[in-house]
Structure formats: C-alpha cells, structure tokens
Design a protein around this motif. Structure first.
Motif, PDB file in Angstrom:
ATOM      1  N   ILE A   7      35.191   3.677 -41.273  1.00 42.99           N
ATOM      2  CA  ILE A   7      34.654   2.322 -41.058  1.00 42.99           C
ATOM      3  C   ILE A   7      34.209   1.792 -42.423  1.00 42.99           C
ATOM      4  N   GLY A   8      34.840   0.716 -42.867  1.00 41.50           N
ATOM      5  CA  GLY A   8      34.504   0.106 -44.154  1.00 41.50           C
ATOM      6  C   GLY A   8      35.551   0.453 -45.189  1.00 41.50           C
ATOM      7  N   THR A   9      36.339  -0.543 -45.588  1.00 41.40           N
ATOM      8  CA  THR A   9      37.394  -0.306 -46.579  1.00 41.40           C
ATOM      9  C   THR A   9      37.190  -1.225 -47.787  1.00 41.40           C
ATOM     10  N   GLY A  10      35.948  -1.228 -48.294  1.00 40.57           N
ATOM     11  CA  GLY A  10      35.620  -2.056 -49.457  1.00 40.57           C
ATOM     12  C   GLY A  10      35.807  -1.323 -50.773  1.00 40.57           C
ATOM     13  N   PHE A  11      34.952  -1.650 -51.749  1.00 46.60           N
ATOM     14  CA  PHE A  11      35.067  -1.169 -53.128  1.00 46.60           C
ATOM     15  C   PHE A  11      35.229   0.353 -53.238  1.00 46.60           C
ATOM     16  N   PHE A  12      34.393   1.114 -52.537  1.00 45.21           N
ATOM     17  CA  PHE A  12      34.371   2.561 -52.775  1.00 45.21           C
ATOM     18  C   PHE A  12      35.341   3.340 -51.873  1.00 45.21           C
ATOM     19  N   ALA A  13      35.907   2.675 -50.867  1.00 48.61           N
ATOM     20  CA  ALA A  13      36.652   3.397 -49.829  1.00 48.61           C
ATOM     21  C   ALA A  13      37.901   4.114 -50.355  1.00 48.61           C
ATOM     22  N   CYS A  32      38.974   1.007 -40.040  1.00 47.22           N
ATOM     23  CA  CYS A  32      38.385  -0.186 -39.454  1.00 47.22           C
ATOM     24  C   CYS A  32      37.618  -0.959 -40.524  1.00 47.22           C
ATOM     25  N   ASP A  33      37.799  -2.260 -40.562  1.00 46.70           N
ATOM     26  CA  ASP A  33      36.937  -3.136 -41.374  1.00 46.70           C
ATOM     27  C   ASP A  33      36.865  -4.473 -40.649  1.00 46.70           C
ATOM     28  N   LEU A  34      35.722  -5.133 -40.774  1.00 48.97           N
ATOM     29  CA  LEU A  34      35.582  -6.465 -40.170  1.00 48.97           C
ATOM     30  C   LEU A  34      36.634  -7.405 -40.749  1.00 48.97           C
ATOM     31  N   ASP A  35      37.000  -7.126 -42.000  1.00 43.45           N
ATOM     32  CA  ASP A  35      38.016  -7.923 -42.695  1.00 43.45           C
ATOM     33  C   ASP A  35      39.374  -7.227 -42.514  1.00 43.45           C
ATOM     34  N   GLN A  37      42.371  -7.954 -43.375  1.00 43.72           N
ATOM     35  CA  GLN A  37      43.279  -7.857 -44.533  1.00 43.72           C
ATOM     36  C   GLN A  37      42.929  -6.656 -45.409  1.00 43.72           C
ATOM     37  N   LYS A  38      41.628  -6.429 -45.581  1.00 39.99           N
ATOM     38  CA  LYS A  38      41.201  -5.277 -46.395  1.00 39.99           C
ATOM     39  C   LYS A  38      41.622  -3.980 -45.723  1.00 39.99           C
ATOM     40  N   ALA A  39      41.411  -3.908 -44.408  1.00 36.40           N
ATOM     41  CA  ALA A  39      41.764  -2.679 -43.678  1.00 36.40           C
ATOM     42  C   ALA A  39      43.277  -2.458 -43.736  1.00 36.40           C
ATOM     43  N   ILE A  69      31.600   6.677 -42.430  1.00 37.88           N
ATOM     44  CA  ILE A  69      31.067   5.312 -42.554  1.00 37.88           C
ATOM     45  C   ILE A  69      30.868   4.972 -44.033  1.00 37.88           C
ATOM     46  N   ILE A  70      31.614   3.950 -44.501  1.00 39.81           N
ATOM     47  CA  ILE A  70      31.595   3.580 -45.934  1.00 39.81           C
ATOM     48  C   ILE A  70      31.177   2.119 -46.047  1.00 39.81           C
ATOM     49  N   THR A  71      30.152   1.766 -45.281  1.00 43.68           N
ATOM     50  CA  THR A  71      29.602   0.407 -45.351  1.00 43.68           C
ATOM     51  C   THR A  71      28.258   0.485 -46.065  1.00 43.68           C
ATOM     52  N   THR A  72      27.652  -0.667 -46.336  1.00 43.57           N
ATOM     53  CA  THR A  72      26.331  -0.679 -46.975  1.00 43.57           C
ATOM     54  C   THR A  72      25.243  -0.421 -45.906  1.00 43.57           C
ATOM     55  N   CYS A  92      28.047   9.671 -43.365  1.00 43.41           N
ATOM     56  CA  CYS A  92      27.634   8.293 -43.640  1.00 43.41           C
ATOM     57  C   CYS A  92      27.241   8.144 -45.106  1.00 43.41           C
ATOM     58  N   GLN A  93      27.705   7.073 -45.728  1.00 37.88           N
ATOM     59  CA  GLN A  93      27.376   6.829 -47.146  1.00 37.88           C
ATOM     60  C   GLN A  93      25.870   6.634 -47.353  1.00 37.88           C
ATOM     61  N   LYS A  94      25.453   6.834 -48.581  1.00 40.30           N
ATOM     62  CA  LYS A  94      24.090   6.518 -49.004  1.00 40.30           C
ATOM     63  C   LYS A  94      24.027   5.056 -49.392  1.00 40.30           C
ATOM     64  N   PRO A  95      22.872   4.407 -49.558  1.00 41.77           N
ATOM     65  CA  PRO A  95      21.606   4.870 -49.024  1.00 41.77           C
ATOM     66  C   PRO A  95      21.679   4.899 -47.500  1.00 41.77           C
ATOM     67  N   GLU A 121      25.775  12.220 -49.783  1.00 46.30           N
ATOM     68  CA  GLU A 121      24.901  12.286 -50.968  1.00 46.30           C
ATOM     69  C   GLU A 121      25.623  13.193 -51.960  1.00 46.30           C
ATOM     70  N   ASN A 122      26.511  12.591 -52.739  1.00 45.64           N
ATOM     71  CA  ASN A 122      27.527  13.366 -53.455  1.00 45.64           C
ATOM     72  C   ASN A 122      27.146  13.807 -54.866  1.00 45.64           C
ATOM     73  N   PHE A 123      26.068  13.226 -55.472  1.00 43.80           N
ATOM     74  CA  PHE A 123      25.825  13.564 -56.882  1.00 43.80           C
ATOM     75  C   PHE A 123      25.503  15.051 -57.046  1.00 43.80           C
ATOM     76  N   GLY A 160      31.954  -4.683 -59.697  1.00 41.93           N
ATOM     77  CA  GLY A 160      32.575  -3.965 -58.571  1.00 41.93           C
ATOM     78  C   GLY A 160      31.742  -4.033 -57.305  1.00 41.93           C
ATOM     79  N   GLN A 161      30.426  -4.052 -57.472  1.00 43.54           N
ATOM     80  CA  GLN A 161      29.521  -4.011 -56.310  1.00 43.54           C
ATOM     81  C   GLN A 161      28.516  -5.176 -56.419  1.00 43.54           C
ATOM     82  N   PRO A 162      28.982  -6.432 -56.176  1.00 40.14           N
ATOM     83  CA  PRO A 162      28.109  -7.596 -56.396  1.00 40.14           C
ATOM     84  C   PRO A 162      26.824  -7.554 -55.570  1.00 40.14           C
ATOM     85  N   TYR A 163      26.833  -6.884 -54.425  1.00 38.82           N
ATOM     86  CA  TYR A 163      25.628  -6.821 -53.573  1.00 38.82           C
ATOM     87  C   TYR A 163      24.482  -6.118 -54.289  1.00 38.82           C
ATOM     88  N   LEU A 164      24.786  -5.325 -55.323  1.00 38.65           N
ATOM     89  CA  LEU A 164      23.707  -4.625 -56.037  1.00 38.65           C
ATOM     90  C   LEU A 164      22.819  -5.596 -56.810  1.00 38.65           C
TER      91      LEU A 164
HETATM   92  P1  NAD Z   1      31.662  -2.977 -49.896  1.00 36.55           P
HETATM   93  O1  NAD Z   1      30.732  -4.065 -49.494  1.00 36.55           O
HETATM   94  O2  NAD Z   1      32.653  -3.224 -50.989  1.00 36.55           O
HETATM   95  O3  NAD Z   1      32.493  -2.481 -48.628  1.00 36.55           O
HETATM   96  C1  NAD Z   1      31.910  -2.303 -47.359  1.00 36.55           C
HETATM   97  C2  NAD Z   1      32.943  -2.712 -46.324  1.00 36.55           C
HETATM   98  O4  NAD Z   1      32.407  -2.436 -45.028  1.00 36.55           O
HETATM   99  C3  NAD Z   1      33.269  -4.200 -46.347  1.00 36.55           C
HETATM  100  O5  NAD Z   1      34.674  -4.364 -46.507  1.00 36.55           O
HETATM  101  C4  NAD Z   1      32.787  -4.713 -45.000  1.00 36.55           C
HETATM  102  O6  NAD Z   1      33.623  -5.717 -44.447  1.00 36.55           O
HETATM  103  C5  NAD Z   1      32.835  -3.449 -44.160  1.00 36.55           C
HETATM  104  N1  NAD Z   1      31.939  -3.478 -42.999  1.00 36.55           N
HETATM  105  C6  NAD Z   1      30.618  -3.774 -42.982  1.00 36.55           C
HETATM  106  N2  NAD Z   1      30.143  -3.695 -41.710  1.00 36.55           N
HETATM  107  C7  NAD Z   1      31.180  -3.307 -40.928  1.00 36.55           C
HETATM  108  C8  NAD Z   1      31.318  -3.029 -39.541  1.00 36.55           C
HETATM  109  N3  NAD Z   1      30.288  -3.166 -38.675  1.00 36.55           N
HETATM  110  N4  NAD Z   1      32.527  -2.669 -39.071  1.00 36.55           N
HETATM  111  C9  NAD Z   1      33.574  -2.537 -39.933  1.00 36.55           C
HETATM  112  N5  NAD Z   1      33.520  -2.792 -41.260  1.00 36.55           N
HETATM  113  C10 NAD Z   1      32.326  -3.158 -41.759  1.00 36.55           C
HETATM  114  O7  NAD Z   1      30.741  -1.725 -50.246  1.00 36.55           O
HETATM  115  P2  NAD Z   1      31.113  -0.477 -51.202  1.00 36.55           P
HETATM  116  O8  NAD Z   1      30.872  -0.870 -52.608  1.00 36.55           O
HETATM  117  O9  NAD Z   1      32.447   0.068 -50.794  1.00 36.55           O
HETATM  118  O10 NAD Z   1      29.929   0.527 -50.830  1.00 36.55           O
HETATM  119  C11 NAD Z   1      29.813   1.090 -49.546  1.00 36.55           C
HETATM  120  C12 NAD Z   1      28.675   2.113 -49.597  1.00 36.55           C
HETATM  121  O11 NAD Z   1      29.050   3.148 -50.503  1.00 36.55           O
HETATM  122  C13 NAD Z   1      27.353   1.539 -50.128  1.00 36.55           C
HETATM  123  O12 NAD Z   1      26.292   1.986 -49.314  1.00 36.55           O
HETATM  124  C14 NAD Z   1      27.236   2.079 -51.540  1.00 36.55           C
HETATM  125  O13 NAD Z   1      25.893   2.360 -51.943  1.00 36.55           O
HETATM  126  C15 NAD Z   1      27.998   3.377 -51.411  1.00 36.55           C
HETATM  127  N6  NAD Z   1      28.544   3.874 -52.683  1.00 36.55           N
HETATM  128  C16 NAD Z   1      28.389   5.181 -52.919  1.00 36.55           C
HETATM  129  C17 NAD Z   1      28.850   5.736 -54.085  1.00 36.55           C
HETATM  130  C18 NAD Z   1      28.664   7.213 -54.293  1.00 36.55           C
HETATM  131  O14 NAD Z   1      28.967   7.744 -55.338  1.00 36.55           O
HETATM  132  N7  NAD Z   1      28.154   7.911 -53.295  1.00 36.55           N
HETATM  133  C19 NAD Z   1      29.478   4.933 -55.044  1.00 36.55           C
HETATM  134  C20 NAD Z   1      29.640   3.575 -54.755  1.00 36.55           C
HETATM  135  C21 NAD Z   1      29.183   3.064 -53.562  1.00 36.55           C
END
Ligand code: NAD
Ligand code: 89Y
Length: 341
Positions: A7-13, A32-35, A37-39, A69-72, A92-95, A121-123, A160-164
């Motif tokens: 779930i979540g195919t954004g920047f880090f997926a 799965c992604d809400l978007d 096109q990204k998925a 789960i790779i969402t915020t 599930c991704q951090k935080p 929590e990969n570090f 890469g991660q404008p939400y930050l």
């Molecule tokens: P992102 O915003 O680029 O991607 C998140 C994706 O999740 C988006 O495409 C969004 O549409 C989708 N999404 C959100 N809610 C959804 C739902 N209910 N159903 C389906 N899709 C949904 O975020 P990102 O940069 O890929 O980061 C994701 C997480 O990974 C963050 O919590 C970030 O802190 C973490 N992260 C971890 C590391 C690491 O080394 N552990 C590195 C970078 C990012």
C-alpha cells in the motif's frame, strides 16, 4: 512463498519493490495507491499483475499473507487495522504513528488479531551499523558507558519528499527516530530525554537541528545529534556516525564507513562500506541495502513464528523518545520516558 501486497507507491516504494525481489520466501502479488497512475507505473516497472486504488479491495481480492505499508504516518493506523482485520501480518514504514495513543492501539490490535506487526525501522539494519551493534553485543569493549550517534548533513531531502518541509515536526520525527533507535540498539532502553532543537532553514516549518541527551536505564548516556543544516565536506548523507566507549576499548564508525575498533591494546580498521546492490544508487545505497535486510528479517520471522527485532511493541520504546524529545525541547526540561504514559 508468502504472498504480500503493497500500500503506497510513492517516493520510497521502488526500494521496497526492488527489495522484495531479492527476499527469499516472499513475493509481492498486488499493489495499491490512491493514485492509480502511480500504482500502475510501479506495477509495470516491477512486473506486478494486480493494481488497486482501494486497500480493502486489494485485501479481499488476493488473500494476502502480509501487507507492506509505505505511506506516511497519518494513514498508518487505519491501514494497519484494516490489514489486521483481513488476517494479514503487517510491516509498516516509520514514523509508525503521529501519537503514542495510535501506536499503542496498533500494537494492541495486532496482539488481539494474533498477527505479526513490524515497523520498517531499517537504520539499525544497515550493514555498517549492524557490525557495530554486533561488536558491542559481543562484549568486545565491555559494557558501553557512552555512545554518540550523529547524523549531520546538508543533503536536499525536500525535493524527493516535499511533505518533510510542511509538517510542524521535521528532523526528530523523520530522521532522528532512526538515530534514537540505533542508540537504543547499542545502549539499551532509555529512562530520560533532554533535547534542544532549532530551525536553520527558514523555508521549512519544522526543526532541522536537534541535539538530544539520553539517560539509559543502565544509568549510562548517549548523545544523539542530527542536522539537515550542516554544510561540510565530505557530505556524509545518509551515514550515521558512531562512537562508543567501553571499559575495554572504543568502537568508531567514521565518515566513509571506516570502522575502527581499539580494544585491549590492539587496533583494527575495517572498511565497513555497504555493498552497492545492482539496482541501488549512491548515496542511498546504504539505506537501500538495509531495506532488503529488514524485509528478509520480517519474512524469516513470519516463517519461524518469532517476534521480529523491530516489532511494533519494540518500536513503542523508540517512538516515546521522539515524543519525549519534542516535549523536552518545547518545555526546556528533561523528560522521563515513563511520564508519557
Ligand atoms: P509518498 O508521499 O511519496 O508516498 C506515499 C504514497 O502512499 C502516495 O503515493 C499516496 O498516494 C499513497 N497513499 C496514502 N494513503 C493511502 C491509502 N489509504 N491507500 C493507498 N495509498 C495511499 O511518501 P514516501 O516518501 O514514499 O514515504 C513513505 C513513508 O516512508 C514515510 O513514512 C517516510 O517517512 C518513509 N521513508 C522511510 C525511509 C527509510 O529509510 N525507512 C526513507 C524514506 C521514506
Ligand atoms: O525519510 C527519511 C528516512 O527515513 O531516511 C532518510 C529520509 O529519506 C530523509 O530524512
């Protein structure tokens, strides 16, 4: 072979998708992604057959063993609870959560469901950091009495991660969380936290510099210092530099993954650089390799029926350090971790 859905195919997926291809014993069958096109783009790049925009629909359609789960953070609790209600294990991704209450609720839900819940929590799984953790745990320098865990960089993470740049909280919640977790892995759990924070980059909303003093339950101390406002050469993103003193010697992980062990009169210098995996890119290769390692650990834990090291329950003890650091910085006092519930 365990069947997983993302779930979540954004920047880090892409790192997770590359990672799962290397993991033995698990495969990703749906995304799965809400978007949409990204998925779809991720599915095409990684040869995943099924694409969804509704997480519940994905879970109903594929009888998944686990969900990644790779969402915020704001979406973690509803998605974790949804996955557990469909009988899936969860990574599930951090935080992990925006509040301790949400984090505890997820851990309780997993216990009630009898499913594994692990935080990505990969570090502490980065191979240079892991070498240090194992050296300390082997007793090479004796019981450590001091640790400095330091992450200082000027790397632009915002493109890469404008939400930050948008949240009221930044570096402790996003990055410091990893460094605090490393300090816990090396020095044990924490009784008190004191923090000083500041914002140097005026284009962002949260703090980008944090200096944190931990008093461990053992009575020993760690300094965790983080900055995304540090202009220096060499630029060490995304390295965590470590210095640990024990009664028998010292372990240092310096810039460029140079690991020095001085113990009982002898010195060993090791090139602890992580491998550059075929799909990885510098300087992210250190993080990218740890994604594979943590995913393999999750899969092995599921196969063996054992609790993963960075379980949801374990992560509560890292998340509370984040909360305590923010309270400490805001109120100018040291905060006992057990005062936060
Ligand atoms: P992102 O915003 O680029 O991607 C998140 C994706 O999740 C988006 O495409 C969004 O549409 C989708 N999404 C959100 N809610 C959804 C739902 N209910 N159903 C389906 N899709 C949904 O975020 P990102 O940069 O890929 O980061 C994701 C997480 O990974 C963050 O919590 C970030 O802190 C973490 N992260 C971890 C590391 C690491 O080394 N552990 C590195 C970078 C990012
Ligand atoms: O989100 C962060 C993380 O977990 O590792 C580095 C990062 O991408 C930016 O600080």
């Amino acid at each position: 072979m365990l069947k997983g859905g993302i779930i979540g195919t954004g920047f880090f997926a892409a790192n997770h998708l590359n990672g799962w291809k290397a993991v033995e014993g698990a495969e990703i069958v749906a995304l799965c992604d809400l978007d949409q096109q990204k998925a779809r783009a991720a599915a095409d790049s990684f040869g995943v057959a099924h694409v969804h925009t509704d997480a519940g629909g994905m879970m109903r359609a594929h009888g998944l063993d686990f969900v990644d789960i790779i969402t915020t953070a704001p979406s973690h609790r509803p998605l974790v609870e949804l996955a557990l209600s469909h009988g899936a294990h969860v990574i599930c991704q951090k935080p992990f959560a925006e509040s301790m209450a949400d984090a505890r609720a997820m851990v309780e839900a997993a216990e009630t469901a009898g499913k594994t819940l692990m935080v990505h929590e990969n570090f502490r799984w980065q191979s240079p950091v892991r070498r240090v953790i194992e050296l300390v745990r082997s007793g090479r320098i004796g019981m450590p009495f001091f640790c400095r865990a330091s992450f200082r960089s000027g790397y632009d993470v915002f493109s890469g991660q404008p939400y930050l740049a948008e949240g009221a909280r930044f570096i402790i919640e996003d990055l410091g969380i990893h460094v605090l977790d490393i300090a816990r892995a090396i020095m044990g759990d924490v009784a008190r936290v004191s923090a000083v924070t500041t914002r140097i980059n005026q284009k962002i909303n949260g703090e980008d510099v944090a200096t944190i003093l931990l008093t461990h339950e053992s009575g020993m101390a760690s300094v965790v210092d983080c900055s995304y406002a540090t202009r220096r050469a060499p630029e060490t993103f995304p390295e965590t530099l470590l210095e640990i003193d024990g009664p028998k010697g010292t372990i240092r992980l310096d810039a460029g993954y140079r690991l020095t062990v001085q113990a009982e009169g002898a010195e060993e210098v090791i090139d602890a650089a992580p491998p550059l995996l075929p799909w990885a890119e510098r300087p992210w290769h250190n993080i990218q390799e740890s994604v594979v390692t943590i995913q393999q650990h999750f899969t092995d834990s599921l196969s063996a029926g054992t609790a993963p090291e960075t379980s949801g329950a374990d992560n509560l003890k890292t998340l509370v350090l984040v909360e305590a650091a923010y309270v400490s910085a805001a109120q100018g006092r040291s905060v006992a971790t057990d005062s936060l519930g």
